[in-house]
Design a protein around this motif. Structure first.
Motif, PDB file in Angstrom:
ATOM      1  N   ILE A 189      53.176  41.777  27.719  1.00 18.21           N
ATOM      2  CA  ILE A 189      51.739  41.666  27.471  1.00 18.21           C
ATOM      3  C   ILE A 189      51.424  40.343  26.773  1.00 18.21           C
ATOM      4  CG2 ILE A 189      49.813  42.621  26.135  1.00 18.21           C
ATOM      5  CD1 ILE A 189      50.978  45.408  26.718  1.00 18.21           C
ATOM      6  N   SER A 190      52.247  39.964  25.806  1.00 22.69           N
ATOM      7  CA  SER A 190      52.052  38.705  25.094  1.00 22.69           C
ATOM      8  C   SER A 190      52.180  37.512  26.031  1.00 22.69           C
ATOM      9  CB  SER A 190      53.077  38.592  23.956  1.00 22.69           C
ATOM     10  OG  SER A 190      52.963  37.348  23.298  1.00 22.69           O
ATOM     11  N   GLU A 191      53.197  37.531  26.884  1.00 25.37           N
ATOM     12  CA  GLU A 191      53.398  36.443  27.835  1.00 25.37           C
ATOM     13  C   GLU A 191      52.228  36.339  28.813  1.00 25.37           C
ATOM     14  OE1 GLU A 191      56.407  34.190  28.237  1.00 25.37           O
ATOM     15  OE2 GLU A 191      56.089  34.768  26.150  1.00 25.37           O
ATOM     16  N   LEU A 192      51.768  37.475  29.297  1.00 22.43           N
ATOM     17  CA  LEU A 192      50.653  37.485  30.240  1.00 22.43           C
ATOM     18  C   LEU A 192      49.358  37.014  29.576  1.00 22.43           C
ATOM     19  CD1 LEU A 192      51.620  40.846  31.917  1.00 22.43           C
ATOM     20  CD2 LEU A 192      51.558  38.639  33.086  1.00 22.43           C
ATOM     21  N   ASP A 193      49.146  37.378  28.316  1.00 22.99           N
ATOM     22  CA  ASP A 193      47.973  36.903  27.575  1.00 22.99           C
ATOM     23  C   ASP A 193      47.991  35.381  27.443  1.00 22.99           C
ATOM     24  OD1 ASP A 193      46.918  39.415  27.254  1.00 22.99           O
ATOM     25  OD2 ASP A 193      47.612  39.679  25.186  1.00 22.99           O
ATOM     26  N   LYS A 194      49.160  34.818  27.179  1.00 17.39           N
ATOM     27  CA  LYS A 194      49.278  33.363  27.051  1.00 17.39           C
ATOM     28  C   LYS A 194      48.933  32.665  28.367  1.00 17.39           C
ATOM     29  CE  LYS A 194      52.991  33.501  23.580  1.00 17.39           C
ATOM     30  NZ  LYS A 194      54.446  33.228  23.343  1.00 17.39           N
ATOM     31  N   ILE A 195      49.467  33.214  29.464  1.00 19.70           N
ATOM     32  CA  ILE A 195      49.195  32.631  30.778  1.00 19.70           C
ATOM     33  C   ILE A 195      47.700  32.700  31.088  1.00 19.70           C
ATOM     34  CG2 ILE A 195      49.606  32.842  33.267  1.00 19.70           C
ATOM     35  CD1 ILE A 195      52.372  34.042  32.538  1.00 19.70           C
ATOM     36  N   GLU A 196      47.102  33.857  30.826  1.00 21.27           N
ATOM     37  CA  GLU A 196      45.679  34.030  31.109  1.00 21.27           C
ATOM     38  C   GLU A 196      44.837  33.036  30.312  1.00 21.27           C
ATOM     39  OE1 GLU A 196      42.400  37.641  31.234  1.00 21.27           O
ATOM     40  OE2 GLU A 196      43.847  37.578  29.581  1.00 21.27           O
ATOM     41  N   LYS A 197      45.090  32.913  29.031  1.00 24.44           N
ATOM     42  CA  LYS A 197      44.319  31.990  28.195  1.00 24.44           C
ATOM     43  C   LYS A 197      44.445  30.551  28.698  1.00 24.44           C
ATOM     44  CE  LYS A 197      44.241  34.485  23.760  1.00 24.44           C
ATOM     45  NZ  LYS A 197      44.724  35.787  24.248  1.00 24.44           N
ATOM     46  N   GLN A 198      45.646  30.173  29.098  1.00 25.98           N
ATOM     47  CA  GLN A 198      45.862  28.807  29.584  1.00 25.98           C
ATOM     48  C   GLN A 198      45.130  28.576  30.898  1.00 25.98           C
ATOM     49  OE1 GLN A 198      47.767  26.370  27.761  1.00 25.98           O
ATOM     50  NE2 GLN A 198      46.520  25.171  29.188  1.00 25.98           N
ATOM     51  N   TRP A 199      45.204  29.516  31.807  1.00 27.05           N
ATOM     52  CA  TRP A 199      44.527  29.353  33.101  1.00 27.05           C
ATOM     53  C   TRP A 199      43.013  29.329  32.935  1.00 27.05           C
ATOM     54  CZ3 TRP A 199      47.668  33.088  36.835  1.00 27.05           C
ATOM     55  CH2 TRP A 199      48.946  32.550  37.008  1.00 27.05           C
ATOM     56  N   LEU A 200      42.485  30.160  32.047  1.00 28.97           N
ATOM     57  CA  LEU A 200      41.044  30.144  31.791  1.00 28.97           C
ATOM     58  C   LEU A 200      40.620  28.806  31.180  1.00 28.97           C
ATOM     59  CD1 LEU A 200      40.423  33.755  30.400  1.00 28.97           C
ATOM     60  CD2 LEU A 200      39.621  32.836  32.585  1.00 28.97           C
ATOM     61  N   ALA A 201      41.413  28.313  30.238  1.00 29.25           N
ATOM     62  CA  ALA A 201      41.097  27.033  29.600  1.00 29.25           C
ATOM     63  C   ALA A 201      41.146  25.876  30.593  1.00 29.25           C
ATOM     64  CB  ALA A 201      42.059  26.774  28.441  1.00 29.25           C
ATOM     65  N   ASP A 202      42.073  25.965  31.541  1.00 31.47           N
ATOM     66  CA  ASP A 202      42.245  24.889  32.517  1.00 31.47           C
ATOM     67  C   ASP A 202      41.360  25.050  33.750  1.00 31.47           C
ATOM     68  OD1 ASP A 202      44.172  23.846  30.846  1.00 31.47           O
ATOM     69  OD2 ASP A 202      45.877  24.626  31.987  1.00 31.47           O
ATOM     70  N   GLY A 203      40.627  26.151  33.827  1.00 31.94           N
ATOM     71  CA  GLY A 203      39.746  26.379  34.966  1.00 31.94           C
ATOM     72  C   GLY A 203      40.488  26.636  36.264  1.00 31.94           C
ATOM     73  N   ILE A 204      41.685  27.219  36.168  1.00 28.98           N
ATOM     74  CA  ILE A 204      42.486  27.503  37.365  1.00 28.98           C
ATOM     75  C   ILE A 204      41.851  28.643  38.164  1.00 28.98           C
ATOM     76  CG2 ILE A 204      44.743  28.219  38.224  1.00 28.98           C
ATOM     77  CD1 ILE A 204      44.744  25.474  36.905  1.00 28.98           C
ATOM     78  N   GLU A 205      41.714  28.472  39.465  1.00 27.70           N
ATOM     79  CA  GLU A 205      41.139  29.498  40.325  1.00 27.70           C
ATOM     80  C   GLU A 205      42.124  30.022  41.359  1.00 27.70           C
ATOM     81  OE1 GLU A 205      37.520  28.090  42.021  1.00 27.70           O
ATOM     82  OE2 GLU A 205      36.465  28.073  40.095  1.00 27.70           O
ATOM     83  N   LYS A 206      43.148  29.222  41.681  1.00 27.71           N
ATOM     84  CA  LYS A 206      44.156  29.633  42.649  1.00 27.71           C
ATOM     85  C   LYS A 206      45.528  29.216  42.155  1.00 27.71           C
ATOM     86  CE  LYS A 206      41.333  29.127  46.860  1.00 27.71           C
ATOM     87  NZ  LYS A 206      41.253  28.474  48.203  1.00 27.71           N
ATOM     88  N   ILE A 207      46.525  29.998  42.532  1.00 28.50           N
ATOM     89  CA  ILE A 207      47.922  29.639  42.288  1.00 28.50           C
ATOM     90  C   ILE A 207      48.646  29.697  43.633  1.00 28.50           C
ATOM     91  CG2 ILE A 207      50.084  30.255  41.137  1.00 28.50           C
ATOM     92  CD1 ILE A 207      48.015  29.238  39.190  1.00 28.50           C
ATOM     93  N   ASN A 208      49.203  28.584  44.027  1.00 31.12           N
ATOM     94  CA  ASN A 208      49.929  28.493  45.305  1.00 31.12           C
ATOM     95  C   ASN A 208      49.101  29.016  46.478  1.00 31.12           C
ATOM     96  OD1 ASN A 208      52.055  27.456  43.850  1.00 31.12           O
ATOM     97  ND2 ASN A 208      53.250  29.345  43.857  1.00 31.12           N
ATOM     98  N   GLY A 209      47.806  28.726  46.446  1.00 31.71           N
ATOM     99  CA  GLY A 209      46.904  29.113  47.519  1.00 31.71           C
ATOM    100  C   GLY A 209      46.329  30.508  47.391  1.00 31.71           C
ATOM    101  N   ILE A 210      46.775  31.286  46.416  1.00 35.12           N
ATOM    102  CA  ILE A 210      46.302  32.665  46.242  1.00 35.12           C
ATOM    103  C   ILE A 210      45.191  32.701  45.187  1.00 35.12           C
ATOM    104  CG2 ILE A 210      46.931  35.034  45.688  1.00 35.12           C
ATOM    105  CD1 ILE A 210      48.248  33.912  48.220  1.00 35.12           C
ATOM    106  N   PRO A 211      43.992  33.154  45.553  1.00 37.65           N
ATOM    107  CA  PRO A 211      42.888  33.199  44.586  1.00 37.65           C
ATOM    108  C   PRO A 211      43.164  34.189  43.461  1.00 37.65           C
ATOM    109  CG  PRO A 211      42.089  33.394  46.852  1.00 37.65           C
ATOM    110  CD  PRO A 211      43.579  33.581  46.899  1.00 37.65           C
ATOM    111  N   LEU A 212      42.770  33.809  42.260  1.00 41.31           N
ATOM    112  CA  LEU A 212      42.805  34.736  41.138  1.00 41.31           C
ATOM    113  C   LEU A 212      41.556  35.607  41.209  1.00 41.31           C
ATOM    114  CD1 LEU A 212      43.825  32.222  38.303  1.00 41.31           C
ATOM    115  CD2 LEU A 212      45.329  33.573  39.784  1.00 41.31           C
ATOM    116  N   LYS A 213      41.610  36.758  40.589  1.00 39.64           N
ATOM    117  CA  LYS A 213      40.448  37.646  40.570  1.00 39.64           C
ATOM    118  C   LYS A 213      39.923  37.725  39.149  1.00 39.64           C
ATOM    119  CE  LYS A 213      40.353  41.063  43.329  1.00 39.64           C
ATOM    120  NZ  LYS A 213      39.190  40.612  44.137  1.00 39.64           N
TER     121      LYS A 213
END
Length: 281
Positions: free
Chosen positions: A54-78
């Motif tokens: 859960i901690s690792e996933l929270d870190k990833i989520e915060k980073q992607w939100l901060a960076d404005g990431i919408e897709k990873i390797n062509g797969i859209p985030l929801k």
């Protein structure tokens, strides 16, 4: 609990049973999965590992939100919003590529054992294909975009990718307690053995959320592992609760067969994701 399912002229009695996954799969476990297309293993990971995930996933989520990431390797985030109105990512893919801990988890020898459930096909853990290690975060809130998932099989994706339907497994690691009364996974046991026509058109893929009198739910505790055949009809029922009581966090990784098809930052978005806004997968 026993549930009777009718498949054509055959009667299939489903026996709800859980197992422990040790150093090898037992014959009973293999036969149970072969018959029903689904199996549940108790206490696959402990409380400390759950919190680390859960901690690792929270870190990833915060980073992607901060960076404005919408897709990873062509797969859209929801994306959606939590019960407090804060933006959140409700479906994250390839999380194993952004956490050493999550990446190492996919090398767990016990996960490798599950490949045997695909016999006689040769299978592999999809760490670099499909969507990698997916994190689904269900929460029932006014602005949540991911509270449930309609009936579907995983097989049509193969057709969209221009290949024949191949056996695969979806392996779920559950990070929250989820009794069947709180929604969650529902399956039609035995339907992995259906005809291709029923596999594709037995229900309206992703659009149909109607409960089926023959469906089976699960009494899941945090740390449990579920495995289901990708050809099995399954859905995710919405929680009757709201906010924190409705929260269900599950990590999924597929075990697949067929041609090796890795993805990277230049991969195109698969065609079927164009329907995402319609089906709210």
């Amino acid at each position: 609990m026993q549930t009777t399912l009718i498949q054509g002229k055959n009667m299939v009695k489903f026996e709800s049973k859980t197992f422990q996954l040790g150093e090898k799969l037992t014959q009973e476990q293999k036969e149970y999965f072969r018959k029903y297309g689904v199996i549940q293993f108790k206490n696959f990971i402990n409380a400390e590992t759950i919190q680390t995930f859960i901690s690792e996933l929270d870190k990833i989520e915060k980073q992607w939100l901060a960076d404005g990431i919408e897709k990873i390797n062509g797969i859209p985030l929801k994306f959606g919003k939590d019960e407090h109105g804060n933006k959140m990512i409700q479906r994250m893919c390839f999380t194993n590529k952004y956490s050493t801990f999550l990446g190492e988890f996919l090398k767990d020898p016990r996960l490798q054992l599950l490949v045997e459930l695909l016999a006689p096909y040769d299978g592999r853990i999809s760490d670099n294909e499909k969507d990698g290690l997916v994190f689904n975060h269900y929460v029932n809130a006014p602005n949540s975009k991911f509270t449930q998932m309609g009936w579907h099989t995983d097989s049509p994706r193969d057709l969209f990718l221009g290949q024949k339907i191949l056996p695969m497994l979806n392996v779920g690691v559950h990070l929250d307690n989820c009794p069947s009364t709180n929604g969650g996974l529902r399956v039609l046991p035995g339907t992995q053995n259906q005809s291709v026509l029923k596999l594709l058109f037995g229900k309206k893929q992703f659009i149909d959320h109607t409960p089926d009198e023959k469906e089976v739910g699960f009494e899941i505790e945090a740390g449990d592992l579920t495995v289901h055949d990708g050809r099995l009809w399954h859905r995710v029922e919405v929680s009757p609760n709201f906010g924190e009581k409705s929260r269900r966090r599950v990590m999924y990784v597929p075990i697949i067969t067929g041609k090796y098809m890795p993805k990277n930052e230049n991969s195109k978005t698969p065609f079927y994701h164009r329907f995402a806004k319609v089906v709210q997968k």
